[in-house]
Write a protein that holds these residues in place. Structure first.
Motif, short mmCIF file in Angstrom:
data_model
loop_
_atom_site.label_atom_id
_atom_site.label_comp_id
_atom_site.label_asym_id
_atom_site.label_seq_id
_atom_site.Cartn_x
_atom_site.Cartn_y
_atom_site.Cartn_z
N LYS A 118 49.56 37.80 43.07
CA LYS A 118 50.54 38.39 43.61
C LYS A 118 51.51 36.88 44.20
CE LYS A 118 52.01 41.78 47.00
NZ LYS A 118 51.49 42.74 48.14
N LEU A 119 50.84 36.03 44.77
CA LEU A 119 51.32 34.95 45.46
C LEU A 119 52.14 34.06 44.40
CD1 LEU A 119 51.52 34.07 48.36
CD2 LEU A 119 49.75 32.66 47.84
N LEU A 120 51.70 34.08 43.23
CA LEU A 120 52.21 33.22 42.11
C LEU A 120 53.42 34.12 41.41
CD1 LEU A 120 48.97 31.53 40.78
CD2 LEU A 120 50.92 30.20 41.73
N GLY A 121 53.17 35.49 41.46
CA GLY A 121 53.98 36.21 40.53
C GLY A 121 53.60 36.32 39.13
N VAL A 122 52.35 36.10 38.95
CA VAL A 122 52.10 36.30 37.48
C VAL A 122 50.80 37.65 37.17
CG1 VAL A 122 51.79 33.70 36.94
CG2 VAL A 122 49.95 34.88 37.98
N GLU A 123 50.73 37.90 36.10
CA GLU A 123 49.75 39.05 35.92
C GLU A 123 48.84 38.55 34.70
OE1 GLU A 123 50.72 43.44 34.64
OE2 GLU A 123 51.90 42.91 36.23
N ALA A 124 47.79 39.00 34.94
CA ALA A 124 46.76 38.91 33.93
C ALA A 124 46.88 39.57 32.67
CB ALA A 124 45.40 39.24 34.46
N PRO A 125 46.54 38.94 31.59
CA PRO A 125 46.65 39.65 30.23
C PRO A 125 45.87 40.99 30.16
CG PRO A 125 45.46 37.67 29.99
CD PRO A 125 45.75 37.90 31.29
N GLU A 126 46.25 41.74 29.28
CA GLU A 126 45.75 43.15 29.33
C GLU A 126 44.27 43.30 29.13
OE1 GLU A 126 47.81 45.91 26.60
OE2 GLU A 126 46.93 47.50 27.40
N ARG A 127 43.91 42.52 28.28
CA ARG A 127 42.21 42.69 28.02
C ARG A 127 41.59 42.30 29.23
NH1 ARG A 127 38.55 42.23 24.01
NH2 ARG A 127 36.84 40.58 24.16
N ALA A 128 41.93 41.25 29.99
CA ALA A 128 41.45 40.90 31.43
C ALA A 128 41.61 42.03 32.16
CB ALA A 128 42.13 39.47 31.87
N GLN A 129 42.55 42.81 32.16
CA GLN A 129 42.44 43.90 33.37
C GLN A 129 41.43 44.88 32.96
OE1 GLN A 129 45.90 45.09 35.05
NE2 GLN A 129 47.33 43.49 34.64
N TRP A 130 41.54 45.17 31.67
CA TRP A 130 40.26 46.14 31.43
C TRP A 130 38.92 45.71 31.54
CZ3 TRP A 130 41.31 51.04 30.14
CH2 TRP A 130 42.31 51.71 29.84
N ILE A 131 38.65 44.30 31.41
CA ILE A 131 37.38 44.17 31.62
C ILE A 131 37.31 44.08 32.97
CG2 ILE A 131 35.88 41.84 31.41
CD1 ILE A 131 37.34 41.05 29.29
N ARG A 132 38.39 43.58 33.86
CA ARG A 132 37.90 43.60 35.24
C ARG A 132 37.80 45.04 35.75
NH1 ARG A 132 43.08 40.36 37.85
NH2 ARG A 132 42.57 38.47 37.21
N VAL A 133 38.44 45.94 35.15
CA VAL A 133 38.11 47.64 35.73
C VAL A 133 36.63 47.63 35.40
CG1 VAL A 133 38.42 49.87 34.95
CG2 VAL A 133 40.65 48.49 35.55
N ILE A 134 36.23 47.34 34.36
CA ILE A 134 34.63 47.48 33.92
C ILE A 134 33.81 46.97 34.67
CG2 ILE A 134 32.96 47.50 32.11
CD1 ILE A 134 35.25 47.75 29.88
N VAL A 135 34.10 45.72 34.81
CA VAL A 135 32.88 44.90 35.84
C VAL A 135 32.98 45.28 37.32
CG1 VAL A 135 32.85 42.93 34.61
CG2 VAL A 135 34.37 42.74 36.14
N ALA A 136 34.24 45.81 37.74
CA ALA A 136 34.41 46.17 39.13
C ALA A 136 33.63 47.36 39.19
CB ALA A 136 35.86 46.23 39.52
N GLU A 137 33.88 48.46 38.21
CA GLU A 137 33.08 49.69 38.37
C GLU A 137 31.48 49.51 38.26
OE1 GLU A 137 34.50 52.35 39.75
OE2 GLU A 137 36.52 51.03 39.58
N LEU A 138 31.14 48.58 37.56
CA LEU A 138 29.79 48.26 37.47
C LEU A 138 29.43 47.68 38.74
CD1 LEU A 138 28.88 46.69 33.80
CD2 LEU A 138 28.21 48.85 34.72
N ASN A 139 29.96 47.01 39.29
CA ASN A 139 29.63 46.39 40.39
C ASN A 139 29.64 47.45 41.61
OD1 ASN A 139 28.38 44.56 42.22
ND2 ASN A 139 30.08 42.87 41.55
N ARG A 140 30.32 48.25 41.66
CA ARG A 140 30.77 49.59 42.83
C ARG A 140 29.08 50.10 42.47
NH1 ARG A 140 35.21 51.18 44.87
NH2 ARG A 140 36.25 50.21 42.95
N ILE A 141 28.76 50.44 41.55
CA ILE A 141 27.62 51.29 41.11
C ILE A 141 26.43 50.79 41.63
CG2 ILE A 141 26.05 52.26 39.51
CD1 ILE A 141 28.35 52.66 37.60
N ALA A 142 26.37 49.19 41.40
CA ALA A 142 25.08 48.35 42.00
C ALA A 142 25.47 48.61 43.46
CB ALA A 142 25.29 47.13 41.34
N SER A 143 26.46 48.36 43.98
CA SER A 143 26.45 48.15 45.72
C SER A 143 26.06 49.82 46.14
CB SER A 143 28.08 48.02 45.92
OG SER A 143 28.40 48.26 47.24
#
Lengths: 389, 229, 351, 177
Positions: A97-122
């Motif tokens: 946000k500070l730099l004004g860039v956005e991650a590529p789409e693939r990265a965004q979907w991977i982020r969703v998966i890993v974040a949700e997996l980690n939510r389950i672990a937590s």
């Protein structure tokens, strides 16, 4: 609490009771780390309490002002060490946000998966340790069994078991390997079965409900007043989830999921059982999200090319500031970063969800019993690394 | 409502001290005078259109010429948020830790402000007037200085516990010949002890025995205190 | 016992000498038995817990499935420093484990393992065991108070409240089989059940009484879900927080010994004693009697462990409420109901 | 034992008693329930089903320092906590062992440079037997640390005089194994 009303302390009576000062922690089996609570107890009933935190203060904000933006990513891992991916994600989004860039789409979907997996672990840790707090040791072992599967899954792209340092500003650190998504889906199927097992073992156990229902009730207004977020807020009946209400990752708009809200099934709305049950249901929502997200991960780069080039020299955002918040397993994690043109920010503030969630404890404890106090601390699901930073 | 609408409502309601909305920032913010902070926050919380029920975060930022306190407010009902700032100018000569800026506390309005403000006092040395429980929160009460200040000098040890990388371990120290005190740090301003506003002890801020402040903390070691189970 | 005295008299010892020799032999063998049993039970508990928790438990110490684990624990505890809190009452702190252990130890002398195989054949056997087992509470209170630790004190007070409260339903539930059999002597229960089948099946009130006694005995032994005196998540280790080394192991020993006594009472009074089949009999070969009884006892010990590693812990007021609001009234209902059935001459599924 | 400690001649019977005690001690190392930071989660993983520390007889976490033999210090110790760690160690009964788990505890870790508040290694506060580095160490690493501690404990001499020569030491080491 009817016992409490007829129980008054009057030193002028012939027979009266004295208050006892009891010190819970920082080394105590059920303070979830190094929380210290000073209690005044009248018999088994707590009359006053005072939280003492800071036993794990690790100077993260000072470090943030001295290291570069990328170097700070591993430190965010160590704040909420049960949900490192989510912390990495929040920090990366702040820098983006500070730099004004956005991650590529693939990265965004991977982020969703890993974040949700980690939510389950937590949430699994929350489930397991809550069982120990209530006196049932076995759920802990069951929870860790599934948690090991998640760690093995997350280890494959990131190379680390617990503190991943995987989500970087501009994308993710490494691409996922072939076949990983299929394994994630296989885990989802297995986990659904295990989840039912947990409910048989603990969630619907009569003793467990008796210990947690009607205990530590947080009404809606109180929850908002104390700035509670995450499952603790939702258990009080407020349907507020940043993933849905302030979507910070594009894929969350396309995904279908519910936001579990407390219903007061076995007692009052916003009691310990509600908080526990919201977490349990959130695990299944995360599974639902992962199931939808896995087939939709697009091909393409996993890291922004421009950002990748920028890594060769430290990032230097324009002067400015950004506040970015993400829905972590424990609530709203916010990073507030003030840049003045250097390679490191001049202020790097963390709005830690556990910190705010814990602040309500002093208001909840008086009037409950010692055993309830343990149940309440467990139901808030704090991580001291994040409370103290 | 977006930030512009909220700002115009706020500017219309509070008599004075509300600055313009900085729309060039990534999160548009409003700067208010410290004096009109509490009325502004009260308005934002109670106005039916604003309904800022939640105070997400209180942050103090040390800048070149001032210390800024930033409030992130958001509304669950209306799903909008606003950043509010207040600034205290640095007086001439107030370059080191002896300078303690004062900002009114909003803890009476938001319970969440209580701990956030204590943390900012602890780490940055911003005093929040009228705060109900103005103590340090993360660091021990007898800690000297506010670590997030830019001119903070790192301590060598605290409460008998060595904090240096090359310190001699406690159990190897010879009681008869105490180890050499570490050489003073070459740079930095002299350590000035900040006054502790909420203590009635004359030596407040100095080195006090551990756990001797406050009535609840007077549980002595040996009974059933601290580290011991 | 009498046979032992006769044996020593046969060796040429007279009167008091024969008596003391017999007692010494009994006490020594009982101590040995309790120690070996407790070691085995602790190992068993760890294995049961582990298998409930999808793991193996001790595997390395000794060759086969960590069979020597408890031996190693005992050696370790024997050579561990024995700390006595300087602020506490040293004498009470010192003597409390002994008091606790003596209470349970004395309970063992009245348990009949087979016809004539018991140390003292008391006419008031049931009564004696119930009474002597309560001595343990005094020791626990001594331990909690002498430790000068708040957690210990909490544990001791909880123990006092809990054990004293659960004596009432336990004793009342035990009165039901006593009423049916018409004797306090433990041997009579075995004889009666040989004729009439297991008492738990004798009439419905006895079934409920057996359940009430088993639940109350869990509370009496401080087993989960009633392990409040040593609730680890609340009170660290409860009354034995300050104990270390050998003294601590006495509390361990006591817990397992009292589990044995409670299970032995359950088995003898309700589940047929040394009669193998629910419909009675008494025709099992005599040497098998101790084997049958001890197998039953271990089954109940296993159930106690199973419950411990499955159930969460009750809160202190819930424990009290359960005792006084449910168990005590139901125990009295059972008593009155059983008396009515006896008066009418009903009951006796197999008689 | 007091006066008898390391005072008897190093001969066969004494050695046999010593090795029996050493066997008991090493087979029954009860750790303390003590968690500080990130490493505590990996420590819990070691107790849990996949790794199962109880196989070595060390899976009986005791909540009170009086009854525990081993304190695993899992996570950053800061100035406020260091006082407590020291007191906990003081409250343990002999023989007691310390495992420093994680980079922070071994020497400051990521917080060594800018951590104004952190103790750079718990060995500044209490004597440490085994260092297990890593941030956090994998459970296998902690298991290895505990196995190393078992070896160390097993060849400890209780009654016999301390070994004088390296060869003597090696002999004991082989015997303990």
């Amino acid at each position: 609490m009817e016992a409490l009303e007829m129980y008054t302390v009057d030193p002028n009576d012939d027979v009266y009771t004295e208050e006892l000062k009891l010190n819970l922690g920082p080394q105590h089996p059920s303070t979830h780390g190094v929380l210290r609570v000073e209690l005044k107890v009248d018999g088994e009933i707590i009359t006053a309490s005072r939280c003492d935190i800071g036993y794990l203060h690790r100077c993260a904000e000072k470090i943030g002002e001295n290291v570069t933006y990328l170097q700070f990513t591993p430190y965010t891992d160590r704040m909420d060490y049960l949900a490192s991916m989510n912390n990495n994600l929040a920090w990366s989004l702040t820098v983006e946000k500070l730099l004004g860039v956005e991650a590529p789409e693939r990265a965004q979907w991977i982020r969703v998966i890993v974040a949700e997996l980690n939510r389950i672990a937590s949430h699994l840790i929350a489930f397991g340790t809550y069982g120990i707090d209530i006196g049932a040791n076995t759920p802990f072992f069951y929870a860790f069994r599934e948690r090991e599967s998640i760690m093995a899954l997350l280890e494959r792209p990131s190379g680390a078991r617990m503190l991943y340092n995987y989500v970087h500003p501009g994308g993710v650190a490494h691409d996922i390997e072939d076949g990983w998504l299929e394994d994630v889906l296989a885990f989802c199927d297995e986990f659904e079965m295990r989840w039912k097992e947990y409910n048989t073992l603990l969630s619907h156990n009569a003793i467990f409900i008796g210990r947690t229902a009607n205990i530590g009730v947080i009404p809606k207004d109180m929850a908002l007043d104390y700035g509670l977020t995450g499952p603790v807020l939702r258990a009080s009946g407020v349907s507020w989830d940043l993933r849905r209400d302030v979507p910070y990752l594009a894929p969350y708009d396309d995904l279908e999921f519910d936001v579990p809200v407390g219903e007061g099934t076995h007692g009052t709305l916003g009691d310990c059982w509600d908080r526990y049950w919201v977490r349990m249901r959130e695990m299944m929502e995360s599974i639902r999200i992962i199931r939808q997200a896995c087939p939709r991960v697009p091909a393409g780069p996993f890291m922004d090319k421009a950002m990748n080039r920028m890594y060769k020299t430290p990032l230097k955002p324009e002067p400015g500031e950004a506040y970015m918040r993400c829905e972590n397993p424990r609530g709203e994690l916010g990073f507030y970063v003030v840049a003045e043109g250097g390679t490191s920010p001049i202020r790097c503030r963390t709005r830690a969800p556990s910190f705010c969630n814990l602040s309500v404890l002093d208001a909840l404890l008086p009037g409950t019993m010692i055993a309830d106090g343990v149940a309440i601390i467990g139901s808030l699901d704090i991580v001291l690394g994040e409370v103290d930073r | 409502m977006n930030e512009t609408d909220i700002h115009s409502k706020l500017a219309g309601a509070v008599v004075s001290g509300v600055g313009a909305l900085d729309e060039s920032a990534k999160d548009p913010f409003v700067v208010v005078d410290p004096g009109s902070l509490v009325p502004a926050v009260t308005f934002l919380k109670n106005d039916a259109d604003c309904r800022m029920e939640m105070l997400n975060c209180v942050t103090a930022v040390e800048r070149e010429d001032c210390i800024e306190v930033v409030y992130h407010l958001s509304s669950v009902t209306h799903r909008h948020s606003l950043t509010l700032k207040t600034r205290v100018e640095r007086p001439a000569g107030g370059t080191h830790e002896s300078w303690i800026p004062e900002v009114p506390s909003v803890a009476a309005l938001y319970a969440s402000a209580d701990w956030h403000e204590r943390e900012q006092w602890d780490l940055l040395g911003v005093r929040f007037t009228d705060h109900p429980d103005h103590r340090r929160i993360l660091l021990p009460e007898e800690w000297i200085g506010h670590p997030l200040r830019k001119d903070y000098v790192y301590p060598h040890e605290h409460g008998g516990m060595p904090l240096d990388l090359d310190a001699v371990p406690l159990y190897e120290r010879d009681e008869a010949t105490p180890s050499e005190p570490a050489a003073p740090r070459p740079s930095g301003t002299p350590l000035v002890q900040p006054p502790n506003p909420n203590s009635d002890r004359p030596d407040a801020g100095g080195v006090a025995p551990a756990d001797s402040d406050g009535d609840l903390r007077s549980i002595k070691p040996g009974s059933n205190d601290g580290g011991g189970h | 016992m009498t046979s032992l005295i006769a044996f020593f008299e046969g060796l040429g010892l007279e009167g008091v000498l024969a008596l003391s020799a017999a007692y010494a032999l009994c006490i020594a063998s009982l101590l040995g038995f309790i120690t070996v049993y407790a070691m085995f039970a602790i190992w068993m508990e760890r294995k049961v817990a582990a298998h409930i928790q999808v793991r193996y438990g001790p595997m390395e110490t000794g060759a086969w499935h960590g069979w020597a684990q408890s031996v190693a624990d005992a050696v370790k505890l024997l050579f561990k420093e024995d700390l006595i809190p300087p602020e506490g009452n040293k004498f009470l702190f010192w003597i409390a484990p002994a008091v606790v252990f003596c209470g349970v130890f004395a309970g063992f002398i009245a348990i009949p393992f087979a016809e004539g195989m018991q140390i003292v054949d008391l006419h008031l056997g049931v009564f004696f065991i119930m009474a002597i087992a309560s001595v343990e509470v005094i020791g626990v209170i001594m331990a909690g108070w002498a430790s000068n630790s708040k957690y210990s004190l909490f544990g001791a007070v909880r123990e006092a409240a809990q054990v004293v409260s659960y004596e009432i339903p336990a004793a009342t539930a035990l009165l039901v089989p006593i009423l049916v059999v018409g004797s306090f002597r433990l041997g009579d229960f075995n004889a009666f059940q040989a004729d009439h089948g297991w008492l738990v099946l004798y009439n419905p009130f006895l079934t409920v009484a057996a359940l009430i006694y088993f639940i109350s005995s869990l509370a009496g032994c401080k087993r989960a879900p009633f392990d409040l005196p040593e609730a680890e998540s609340e009170l660290v280790s409860g009354f034995h927080t300050e104990y270390s080394g050998m003294r601590f192991s006495f509390f361990f020993l006591e817990e397992y010994a009292s589990m044995f006594v409670a299970a032995a009472l359950t088995a003898t009074l309700f589940f047929g004693g040394w009669n193998l089949f629910p419909w009675g009999g008494g025709w099992e070969p005599a040497p098998l009697a101790p084997v049958i009884l001890i197998s039953k006892i271990f089954f109940f010990i296993f159930v106690q462990m199973w419950l411990r590693w499955t159930l969460p812990r009750l809160r202190v007021d819930q424990v009290m409420a359960m005792g006084y609001k449910y168990l005590v009234p139901w125990a009295f209902v059972c008593l009155i109901g059983a008396a009515w059935f006896e008066y009418m001459g009903w009951g006796g599924l197999f008689s | 034992m007091g006066v008898l400690n390391n005072s008897l001649p190093d001969i066969g019977p004494v050695r046999a008693v010593d090795s029996a005690i050493g066997w008991g001690r090493k087979s029954s190392i009860w750790p303390m329930t003590f968690g500080i930071a990130c490493c505590a989660i990996e420590m819990m993983a070691v107790y849990a089903a996949t790794f199962d520390l109880d196989r070595f007889g060390a899976g009986v976490p005791r909540a009170t320092p009086r009854q525990s033999d081993l304190i695993i210090v899992p996570g950053t110790v800061n100035a406020k906590m260091a006082v407590r760690v020291k007191r906990l160690y003081d409250q343990m009964s002999e023989p007691r062992y310390v495992i420093a788990m994680g980079a922070c505890v071994c020497g400051g870790g990521p917080y060594v440079k800018w951590g104004y508040n952190t103790v750079k290694g718990v060995h500044k506060i209490i004597p440490v037997d085994i260092f297990v580095p890593g941030c956090p160490p994998r459970p296998e690493a902690l298991m290895d640390g505990i196995l190393k501690l078992r070896e160390k404990v097993g060849r400890n001499q209780v009654f016999a005089r301390q070994a004088q020569t390296a060869a003597d030491m090696d002999g004991r080491y082989a015997a303990a194994k």
